[in-house]
Design an enzyme around this catalytic site. Structure first.
Site, PDB file in Angstrom:
ATOM      1  N   ALA A 250      11.204 -75.457 -36.284  1.00 52.21           N
ATOM      2  CA  ALA A 250       9.961 -75.109 -35.230  1.00 52.21           C
ATOM      3  C   ALA A 250       9.931 -73.916 -34.386  1.00 52.21           C
ATOM      4  CB  ALA A 250       9.592 -76.311 -34.480  1.00 52.21           C
ATOM      5  N   ALA A 251      10.846 -72.949 -34.942  1.00 48.19           N
ATOM      6  CA  ALA A 251      10.694 -71.676 -34.166  1.00 48.19           C
ATOM      7  C   ALA A 251       9.507 -70.867 -34.425  1.00 48.19           C
ATOM      8  CB  ALA A 251      12.034 -70.999 -34.376  1.00 48.19           C
ATOM      9  N   GLY A 252       9.109 -70.903 -35.519  1.00 49.22           N
ATOM     10  CA  GLY A 252       8.032 -70.278 -36.034  1.00 49.22           C
ATOM     11  C   GLY A 252       6.783 -70.849 -35.487  1.00 49.22           C
ATOM     12  N   ASP A 253       6.788 -72.056 -35.379  1.00 49.78           N
ATOM     13  CA  ASP A 253       5.484 -73.059 -34.869  1.00 49.78           C
ATOM     14  C   ASP A 253       5.525 -72.497 -33.242  1.00 49.78           C
ATOM     15  OD1 ASP A 253       5.008 -74.144 -37.340  1.00 49.78           O
ATOM     16  OD2 ASP A 253       6.196 -76.009 -36.759  1.00 49.78           O
ATOM     17  N   ALA A 283      12.928 -72.712 -28.659  1.00 51.85           N
ATOM     18  CA  ALA A 283      12.674 -73.872 -29.719  1.00 51.85           C
ATOM     19  C   ALA A 283      14.221 -74.310 -30.422  1.00 51.85           C
ATOM     20  CB  ALA A 283      11.491 -73.616 -30.601  1.00 51.85           C
TER      21      ALA A 283
HETATM   22  P1  ADP Z   1      10.330 -69.436 -38.827  1.00 50.83           P
HETATM   23  O1  ADP Z   1      10.874 -70.559 -38.097  1.00 50.83           O
HETATM   24  O2  ADP Z   1       8.819 -69.295 -39.368  1.00 50.83           O
HETATM   25  O3  ADP Z   1      11.177 -68.914 -40.280  1.00 50.83           O
HETATM   26  P2  ADP Z   1      11.803 -67.290 -37.436  1.00 50.83           P
HETATM   27  O4  ADP Z   1      13.032 -67.794 -37.787  1.00 50.83           O
HETATM   28  O5  ADP Z   1      11.407 -65.858 -37.869  1.00 50.83           O
HETATM   29  O6  ADP Z   1      10.331 -68.084 -37.866  1.00 50.83           O
HETATM   30  O7  ADP Z   1      11.284 -67.401 -35.596  1.00 50.83           O
HETATM   31  C1  ADP Z   1      10.370 -67.156 -35.055  1.00 50.83           C
HETATM   32  C2  ADP Z   1      10.658 -66.152 -33.842  1.00 50.83           C
HETATM   33  O8  ADP Z   1      11.376 -67.103 -33.087  1.00 50.83           O
HETATM   34  C3  ADP Z   1      11.199 -65.066 -34.001  1.00 50.83           C
HETATM   35  O9  ADP Z   1      10.557 -63.859 -34.111  1.00 50.83           O
HETATM   36  C4  ADP Z   1      12.137 -64.845 -32.829  1.00 50.83           C
HETATM   37  O10 ADP Z   1      11.290 -64.573 -31.676  1.00 50.83           O
HETATM   38  C5  ADP Z   1      12.518 -66.400 -32.257  1.00 50.83           C
HETATM   39  N1  ADP Z   1      13.937 -66.883 -32.903  1.00 50.83           N
HETATM   40  C6  ADP Z   1      14.130 -67.793 -34.121  1.00 50.83           C
HETATM   41  N2  ADP Z   1      15.222 -67.525 -34.368  1.00 50.83           N
HETATM   42  C7  ADP Z   1      15.954 -67.198 -33.309  1.00 50.83           C
HETATM   43  C8  ADP Z   1      17.310 -66.888 -32.619  1.00 50.83           C
HETATM   44  N3  ADP Z   1      18.529 -67.359 -33.551  1.00 50.83           N
HETATM   45  N4  ADP Z   1      17.403 -66.478 -31.468  1.00 50.83           N
HETATM   46  C9  ADP Z   1      16.631 -66.062 -30.645  1.00 50.83           C
HETATM   47  N5  ADP Z   1      15.094 -66.058 -31.122  1.00 50.83           N
HETATM   48  C10 ADP Z   1      14.906 -66.688 -32.188  1.00 50.83           C
END
Ligand code: ADP
Length: 311
Positions: A250-253, A283
């Site tokens: 859910a980082a992307g969400d 997240a």
């Molecule tokens: P998805 O979940 O759609 O694959 P990402 O992994 O690129 O998307 O994560 C979306 C955003 O969340 C990133 O652009 C960043 O800002 C943040 N993020 C994700 N993973 C990390 C991490 N390990 N540390 C810090 N920020 C993160």
């Protein structure tokens, strides 16, 4: 009036923990069966809401217990659910097995999410107008997303398309032409732009390619490397906030929902991206999807603690 209209999937996530995954034909004993809110539409709406947005969700749940449970929970969060239909049959459900090493296997049953049509989503988006932003991931029938974004565009809303997941047959024809901002992760950007995206420099090229394909602006998210963006006004890189990740679900969400809520408040582009990046980072520090979506206060604290220099 809602500031953000989110169009997308609602799922019940059933998570079972196992010592190791079963082989074909084998039975293993699971433990800690948990039920969580899930689905990209639901997660992004919840992320926007927790970040302070007035949010409406367009989607469908089934006539089962899971559907009633999702509506109750989302009602408590203060999301406008007048455009979530209850349809006969099962709700969208994800069966998630997690082993002792944290690796997972997931089967998703679309259930009621598969019921969404272009006629339904476009009518509901128009009914919910005026709103500032329409936000849609792609976990429901792609034609329903296309219809929603077209309706949003003609109602004067700013449209955000999150390309997760990229449909097997590719993006629907013409969808980027009604997209003001496309948000793709590295993998999705490489599929759509048909080029390898591995790191910051290739991500700039991919963001430009997404704009050449029709999107007004493009953001390519790069996990722990932050995000790069390309707009008619310029290009830049928003760094990731330093956190200790537990799971990146859910980082992307979180990123997309908070971007939408921030732009709906008329925050400047780079501030909105910083908040989105902080939400994505936060997240990753809590297990699961819905439980990991941060509050506005938590986002404010992280942004204040680490002034980032865009590059
Ligand atoms: P998805 O979940 O759609 O694959 P990402 O992994 O690129 O998307 O994560 C979306 C955003 O969340 C990133 O652009 C960043 O800002 C943040 N993020 C994700 N993973 C990390 C991490 N390990 N540390 C810090 N920020 C993160």
């Amino acid at each position: 009036m809602s500031a953000v209209v989110c169009i997308g999937s609602l799922n019940v996530d059933l998570v079972v923990r196992v010592a190791r995954m079963p082989d074909t034909g084998e039975t293993v004993t699971g433990h800690a069966l948990e039920r969580h809110l899930g689905g990209k539409g639901l997660n992004q709406a919840l992320a926007a809401r927790r970040a302070g947005g007035d949010v409406a969700l367009v989607g469908a749940v089934g006539s089962d217990d899971g559907g009633a449970w999702m509506l109750r929970e989302l009602g408590h969060e203060g999301i406008d659910l007048t455009a979530v239909s209850v349809v006969e049959g099962p709700s969208g459900t994800a069966l998630i097995e997690v082993d002792a090493r944290g690796a997972n296997r997931i089967v998703v049953v679309p259930g009621a999410n598969g019921w969404l049509t272009s006629d339904y989503t476009s009518a509901e988006v128009s009914r919910l107008a005026p709103a500032r932003i329409a936000l849609a991931p792609l976990e429901v029938p792609p034609v329903a997303v296309l219809g929603a974004l077209r309706a949003a565009r003609s109602e004067g809303m700013r449209t955000i398309l999150n390309t997760a997941p990229v449909p097997a047959e590719g993006l629907p024809q013409g969808i980027l032409d009604v997209t003001d901002i496309v948000v793709a992760n590295e993998y999705e950007a490489s599929l759509i732009a048909q080029r390898s995206v591995d790191g910051i420099e290739p991500a700039y090229a991919a963001a430009r390619a997404l704009r050449d394909l029709g999107a007004g602006s493009a953001i390519v998210t790069l996990g722990a490397d932050g995000a790069v963006w390309s707009t008619p006004e310029g290009e830049g890189h928003t760094p990731a906030y330093p956190v200790t990740p537990i799971d990146t679900v859910a980082a992307g969400d979180a990123f997309c929902g908070v971007l939408a809520a921030s732009l709906a408040r008329d925050l400047p582009w780079e501030d909105a991206l910083r908040r989105a990046s902080a939400a994505g980072a936060l997240a990753t520090t809590v297990a699961g999807a819905a439980p990991s979506l941060p509050s506005a206060d938590a986002i404010d604290r992280l942004v204040a603690a680490h002034p980032l220099e865009d590059t």
